[in-house]
Design a protein around this motif. Structure first.
Motif, PDB file in Angstrom:
ATOM      1  N   PRO A 211      16.833 -16.363   4.659  1.00 11.77           N
ATOM      2  CA  PRO A 211      16.341 -15.074   5.154  1.00 11.77           C
ATOM      3  C   PRO A 211      14.852 -14.854   4.899  1.00 11.77           C
ATOM      4  O   PRO A 211      14.171 -14.232   5.715  1.00 11.77           O
ATOM      5  N   THR A 212      14.353 -15.367   3.777  1.00 10.40           N
ATOM      6  CA  THR A 212      12.934 -15.205   3.480  1.00 10.40           C
ATOM      7  C   THR A 212      12.080 -15.950   4.493  1.00 10.40           C
ATOM      8  O   THR A 212      11.080 -15.416   5.007  1.00 10.40           O
ATOM      9  N   VAL A 213      12.481 -17.172   4.822  1.00  8.99           N
ATOM     10  CA  VAL A 213      11.749 -17.955   5.827  1.00  8.99           C
ATOM     11  C   VAL A 213      11.804 -17.253   7.188  1.00  8.99           C
ATOM     12  O   VAL A 213      10.801 -17.159   7.901  1.00  8.99           O
ATOM     13  N   GLU A 214      12.979 -16.735   7.537  1.00 11.98           N
ATOM     14  CA  GLU A 214      13.132 -16.043   8.820  1.00 11.98           C
ATOM     15  C   GLU A 214      12.227 -14.810   8.887  1.00 11.98           C
ATOM     16  O   GLU A 214      11.660 -14.508   9.951  1.00 11.98           O
ATOM     17  N   PHE A 216       9.321 -14.403   7.450  1.00 14.94           N
ATOM     18  CA  PHE A 216       7.947 -14.828   7.693  1.00 14.94           C
ATOM     19  C   PHE A 216       7.762 -15.433   9.091  1.00 14.94           C
ATOM     20  O   PHE A 216       6.688 -15.330   9.674  1.00 14.94           O
ATOM     21  N   ARG A 217       8.812 -16.037   9.623  1.00 16.60           N
ATOM     22  CA  ARG A 217       8.711 -16.633  10.966  1.00 16.60           C
ATOM     23  C   ARG A 217       8.666 -15.572  12.053  1.00 16.60           C
ATOM     24  O   ARG A 217       7.849 -15.639  12.980  1.00 16.60           O
ATOM     25  N   PHE A 218       9.568 -14.591  11.972  1.00 17.80           N
ATOM     26  CA  PHE A 218       9.756 -13.662  13.082  1.00 17.80           C
ATOM     27  C   PHE A 218       9.322 -12.225  12.788  1.00 17.80           C
ATOM     28  O   PHE A 218       9.329 -11.387  13.685  1.00 17.80           O
ATOM     29  N   ARG A 219       8.977 -11.934  11.520  1.00 15.56           N
ATOM     30  CA  ARG A 219       8.522 -10.598  11.140  1.00 15.56           C
ATOM     31  C   ARG A 219       9.549  -9.520  11.448  1.00 15.56           C
ATOM     32  O   ARG A 219       9.202  -8.367  11.747  1.00 15.56           O
ATOM     33  N   MET A 220      10.800  -9.879  11.358  1.00 18.56           N
ATOM     34  CA  MET A 220      11.892  -8.937  11.575  1.00 18.56           C
ATOM     35  C   MET A 220      12.565  -8.616  10.243  1.00 18.56           C
ATOM     36  O   MET A 220      12.574  -9.438   9.332  1.00 18.56           O
ATOM     37  N   PRO A 221      13.160  -7.406  10.118  1.00 15.77           N
ATOM     38  CA  PRO A 221      13.835  -7.061   8.862  1.00 15.77           C
ATOM     39  C   PRO A 221      15.005  -8.006   8.580  1.00 15.77           C
ATOM     40  O   PRO A 221      15.729  -8.406   9.496  1.00 15.77           O
ATOM     41  N   VAL A 222      15.168  -8.367   7.327  1.00 17.42           N
ATOM     42  CA  VAL A 222      16.274  -9.228   6.916  1.00 17.42           C
ATOM     43  C   VAL A 222      16.892  -8.646   5.649  1.00 17.42           C
ATOM     44  O   VAL A 222      16.290  -7.812   4.971  1.00 17.42           O
ATOM     45  N   LYS A 223      18.100  -9.056   5.344  1.00 18.29           N
ATOM     46  CA  LYS A 223      18.773  -8.634   4.125  1.00 18.29           C
ATOM     47  C   LYS A 223      18.633  -9.727   3.079  1.00 18.29           C
ATOM     48  O   LYS A 223      19.066 -10.859   3.291  1.00 18.29           O
ATOM     49  N   PHE A 224      18.029  -9.388   1.962  1.00 24.21           N
ATOM     50  CA  PHE A 224      17.847 -10.346   0.886  1.00 24.21           C
ATOM     51  C   PHE A 224      19.050 -10.314  -0.057  1.00 24.21           C
ATOM     52  O   PHE A 224      19.654  -9.265  -0.278  1.00 24.21           O
ATOM     53  N   SER A 225      19.376 -11.462  -0.603  1.00 22.15           N
ATOM     54  CA  SER A 225      20.399 -11.542  -1.636  1.00 22.15           C
ATOM     55  C   SER A 225      19.977 -12.608  -2.638  1.00 22.15           C
ATOM     56  O   SER A 225      19.227 -13.534  -2.313  1.00 22.15           O
ATOM     57  N   THR A 226      20.451 -12.451  -3.864  1.00 21.01           N
ATOM     58  CA  THR A 226      20.110 -13.415  -4.904  1.00 21.01           C
ATOM     59  C   THR A 226      20.618 -14.803  -4.521  1.00 21.01           C
ATOM     60  O   THR A 226      21.745 -14.953  -4.064  1.00 21.01           O
ATOM     61  N   ALA A 227      19.766 -15.801  -4.686  1.00 20.68           N
ATOM     62  CA  ALA A 227      20.146 -17.172  -4.352  1.00 20.68           C
ATOM     63  C   ALA A 227      21.219 -17.685  -5.300  1.00 20.68           C
ATOM     64  O   ALA A 227      21.428 -17.139  -6.389  1.00 20.68           O
ATOM     65  N   GLU A 228      21.895 -18.734  -4.884  1.00 26.58           N
ATOM     66  CA  GLU A 228      22.873 -19.396  -5.736  1.00 26.58           C
ATOM     67  C   GLU A 228      22.275 -20.696  -6.262  1.00 26.58           C
ATOM     68  O   GLU A 228      21.211 -21.134  -5.829  1.00 26.58           O
ATOM     69  N   GLY A 229      22.953 -21.314  -7.196  1.00 25.42           N
ATOM     70  CA  GLY A 229      22.472 -22.582  -7.728  1.00 25.42           C
ATOM     71  C   GLY A 229      21.952 -22.463  -9.146  1.00 25.42           C
ATOM     72  O   GLY A 229      22.011 -21.404  -9.780  1.00 25.42           O
ATOM     73  N   ALA A 230      21.457 -23.584  -9.652  1.00 25.13           N
ATOM     74  CA  ALA A 230      21.023 -23.682 -11.049  1.00 25.13           C
ATOM     75  C   ALA A 230      19.854 -22.750 -11.344  1.00 25.13           C
ATOM     76  O   ALA A 230      18.923 -22.616 -10.541  1.00 25.13           O
ATOM     77  N   CYS A 231      19.920 -22.112 -12.487  1.00 25.32           N
ATOM     78  CA  CYS A 231      18.879 -21.158 -12.902  1.00 25.32           C
ATOM     79  C   CYS A 231      17.898 -21.790 -13.877  1.00 25.32           C
ATOM     80  O   CYS A 231      18.165 -22.848 -14.472  1.00 25.32           O
ATOM     81  N   PHE A 232      16.748 -21.140 -14.025  1.00 31.04           N
ATOM     82  CA  PHE A 232      15.813 -21.491 -15.080  1.00 31.04           C
ATOM     83  C   PHE A 232      15.278 -20.218 -15.706  1.00 31.04           C
ATOM     84  O   PHE A 232      15.439 -19.117 -15.169  1.00 31.04           O
ATOM     85  N   LEU A 233      14.673 -20.382 -16.879  1.00 33.60           N
ATOM     86  CA  LEU A 233      14.162 -19.257 -17.652  1.00 33.60           C
ATOM     87  C   LEU A 233      12.715 -19.540 -18.025  1.00 33.60           C
ATOM     88  O   LEU A 233      12.414 -20.593 -18.592  1.00 33.60           O
TER      89      LEU A 233
END
Length: 256
Positions: A211-214, A216-233
């Motif tokens: 959604p973040t890439v979309e 920036f590509r199209f300048r349209m509103p998107v819904k963000f959500s926390t990514a999945e996968g390994a975390c870091f601190l």
């Protein structure tokens, strides 16, 4: 000599869970005396709630700082009455909940934590440079740490130099990308432009990449959500003389 740990922006439930898993071990390994955590994105979706703040405290945070998403969750504004949480001090006075300064009593010494927000590419709050001058006049401890939540690296650098010799440490937050410029300014003030974040590493600042890439590509509103996968601190550790409020060493940490 005392040791302070500052943890960068915790993102969503994934970030809270990872902090809970890792923070106790980090504190024991490094002999941490005080822990500050930026929690303005700790709620799932955005902002900070009572539940996410409680998770950060249970994980081991002594003080929680915030930023431009501090008041995003209207149902949880009452948490800013708690002594362990601060919001940017340069919100306009009168009618704004919470406090921009908290003093942590450690018995033999005390530590003041100030939260400020930048104004370059950010909300038009009161001038943070003017505000910090007034705040420092009212403190009676030499140990002062500032979370400067700002977008522009130039504004963060300027604040670090402005406060050199006047505070114990200045930690930049908000951009979620840890910088490699940690130093002791003027032989006194620990500084880093951005501490980084806690959350999914393969992401765009903690949220889903697609959604973040979309956006920036199209300048349209998107819904963000926390990514999945390994975390870091990401965080920084500062050694400081609690009698003089003078920092002697600052180190970056990244835990994967």
């Amino acid at each position: 000599m005392k040791r302070l740990l500052f943890i960068g922006d915790v993102v969503g439930r994934a970030g809270c869970d990872f902090l809970t898993e890792k923070l106790g071990g980090i504190k024991r390994q490094h002999g941490i005396d005080i822990t500050i955590v930026n929690g303005e994105n700790s709620a799932q979706g955005n902002g900070i709630t009572r539940a996410s703040a409680d998770m950060l405290v249970r994980a081991g945070a002594d003080i929680i700082t915030t930023g431009n998403h501090a008041f995003r969750r209207k149902e949880s504004l009452d948490i800013f009455d708690e002594e362990y949480i601060v919001r940017p001090a340069n919100y306009p006075e009168g009618g704004c909940v919470g406090s921009g300064v908290r003093v942590l009593d450690m018995g033999a010494f005390s530590v003041a934590v100030i939260n400020l927000m930048g104004t370059v590419y950010m909300d038009p709050l009161d001038n943070p440079f003017t505000k910090i001058d007034r705040l420092l006049e009212g403190l009676d401890t030499p140990n002062v740490f500032v979370d400067f939540h700002a977008e522009a690296t130039s504004e963060k650098k300027a604040m670090g130099h402005y406060l050199t010799g006047r505070v114990t440490g200045v930690f930049g937050t908000h951009t979620h990308v840890q910088t490699a410029d940690e130093c002791i300014l003027g032989g006194h003030t620990a500084y880093i432009t951005d501490v980084g974040m806690v959350g999914p590493e393969l992401s765009c600042l903690g949220v889903d990449i697609g959604p973040t890439v979309e956006m920036f590509r199209f300048r349209m509103p998107v819904k963000f959500s926390t990514a999945e996968g390994a975390c870091f601190l990401c965080g920084t550790i500062v050694d400081f003389d609690e009698k003089k409020g003078k920092s002697h060493k600052i180190d970056r940490i990244i835990i994967r």
